[in-house]
Scaffold this motif. Structure first.
Motif, PDB file in Angstrom:
ATOM      1  N   ASN A 180      42.687  34.283  46.326  1.00  0.00           N
ATOM      2  CA  ASN A 180      43.472  33.072  46.611  1.00  0.00           C
ATOM      3  C   ASN A 180      42.859  32.236  47.732  1.00  0.00           C
ATOM      4  O   ASN A 180      43.507  31.360  48.295  1.00  0.00           O
TER       5      ASN A 180
ATOM      6  N   LEU B  53      48.519  37.623  38.288  1.00  0.00           N
ATOM      7  CA  LEU B  53      47.357  38.026  39.107  1.00  0.00           C
ATOM      8  C   LEU B  53      46.078  38.037  38.263  1.00  0.00           C
ATOM      9  O   LEU B  53      45.019  37.599  38.714  1.00  0.00           O
TER      10      LEU B  53
ATOM     11  N   ASN C 294      51.260  33.644  44.646  1.00  0.00           N
ATOM     12  CA  ASN C 294      50.066  33.506  43.805  1.00  0.00           C
ATOM     13  C   ASN C 294      50.155  32.275  42.899  1.00  0.00           C
ATOM     14  O   ASN C 294      49.183  31.552  42.722  1.00  0.00           O
TER      15      ASN C 294
END
Ligand code: PMP
Length: 371
Positions: free
Chosen positions: A178, A52, A246
């Motif tokens: 994202n 992340l 992700n």
């Protein structure tokens, strides 16, 4: 069925589901356990944190895993407040999971400022500057509006803050993470909220990015997990599924795809000049109104035609009107007729064409019936 409510939630990637299963059934160990299996799972969680942070393009700070954006937003605001004569600043466009926390602060007797929006849905930067002072503790401004797709200039917000105060900056990034290409260091946020189910991960899991852990205190007390900032055994399977999502999104390619989808939808709806489209930068969200008809009637008629849209944020449909569109100064007749169309990058142009034609047809039929 054509699903055009991706701002409410997205379909989980199959690969993310595979990870979920792996960490729910095979590597199910408690990451706080002392034995090797537990420590291996803890290591996996740390890899998810790194994944992340990499997407956020930042070298500093940490990730605290939560049960989703609502909790992350509550943690950022409630966990950073301090006793004394501090003031708190929020944009009027915030999602209820920030807005209602702000209302709670107000109810508890704190000084809370709400900054109005400009007609394009961005926060009014001049008004923001007017309310910030040396007593400001926290400013909370969302990155992308879940209602309109308006993108706030967070770097500008940060520079306004630093000119006048040492206040912390919280950004609800649910509809941006994202989806837009950005670097957290450029934004200058101290806290940044993420939710997995908005980018094809599972529901009930998310994260709060925290630049400096000293600025935050926990709001749930227990075993001291997540660096004592969020007690409770981590949702390992959910977190690892979020990591998979992700790692498997190409933000730049998806942005271009979504842009094409929105462009095509815009072109179709523009054929009827009763449609008013709120211009916004995010290619994933479109707020449109059809003069003279009720948005909810249109959304229901579309449902019968197999097209799913929202009449605004899924979390606030129970409330009359639309606080955000009204704050932008939109005329009542357009507010009541608004629907929200939201895309995901994996849809086809054919689906958009079919849905667009159905929206045109339904709107016209309702208008004729109501005349
Ligand atoms: N913030 C924004 C901008 C959102 O769009 C949403 C979801 N509608 C949330 C927060 C809440 O997210 P979650 O469902 O993960 O609690």
């Amino acid at each position: 069925m054509i699903y055009l409510d991706n701002a409410a939630t997205t379909k989980m990637f199959e690969g993310a589901l595979g990870q979920y299963q792996k960490f729910a059934c095979d590597l199910f160990y408690n990451p706080s356990a002392f034995y090797r299996e537990g420590r291996a799972v803890k290591e996996e969680l740390d890899q998810a944190r790194k994944s992340l942070l990499k997407r956020l393009k930042t070298q500093e700070g940490t990730i605290v895993f939560t049960s989703g954006a609502t909790e992350s937003n509550n943690l950022a605001v409630m966990g950073s407040r301090r006793n004394g004569k501090w003031e708190y600043v929020f944009s009027n466009g915030e999602h209820p999971s920030v807005y209602n926390v702000a209302k709670e602060l107000e109810r508890q007797g704190m000084i809370v400022h709400f900054v109005s929006l400009m007609s394009d849905g961005q926060i009014d930067y001049k008004k923001l500057e007017e309310v910030i002072n040396e007593r400001t503790r926290l400013v909370s401004v969302m990155h992308v509006s879940n209602e309109t797709g308006a993108v706030n200039n967070i770097s500008l917000v940060k520079s306004i803050i630093t000119k006048k105060s040492k206040a912390l900056l919280h950004v609800d990034g649910v509809q941006a993470f994202n989806k837009l290409d950005f670097s957290l260091d450029q934004l200058g946020a101290d806290f940044y909220t993420i939710s997995a189910h908005k980018f094809h991960g599972p529901k009930g899991v998310g994260a709060l990015y925290v630049r400096d852990v000293k600025t935050l205190k926990s709001i749930v007390f227990g075993g001291g997990q997540e660096g004592d900032l969020r007690s409770g055994t981590e949702n390992v399977a959910g977190i690892m599924a979020m990591k998979w999502a992700n790692d498997n999104i190409d933000v730049a390619i998806n942005f271009e795809r979504a842009k094409q989808l929105k462009k095509r939808m815009t072109k179709i709806l523009e054929q009827d000049n009763n449609f008013k489209i709120v211009e916004s930068f995010s290619p994933y969200i479109m707020s449109v109104s059809y003069r003279g008809i009720n948005g909810e009637t249109l959304a229901r008629a579309l449902q019968d035609q197999g097209v799913l849209v929202s009449t605004g944020s899924a979390c606030s449909t129970k409330k009359a009107g639309n606080r955000i569109l009204e704050n932008m100064g939109m005329k009542k007749e357009y507010v009541v007729s608004s629907i929200r169309i939201s895309f995901n990058a994996y849809m086809s142009l054919e689906e958009i064409e079919e849905a667009g034609e159905k929206i045109l047809k339904c709107a016209k039929t309702i208008k004729n019936l109501e005349l």
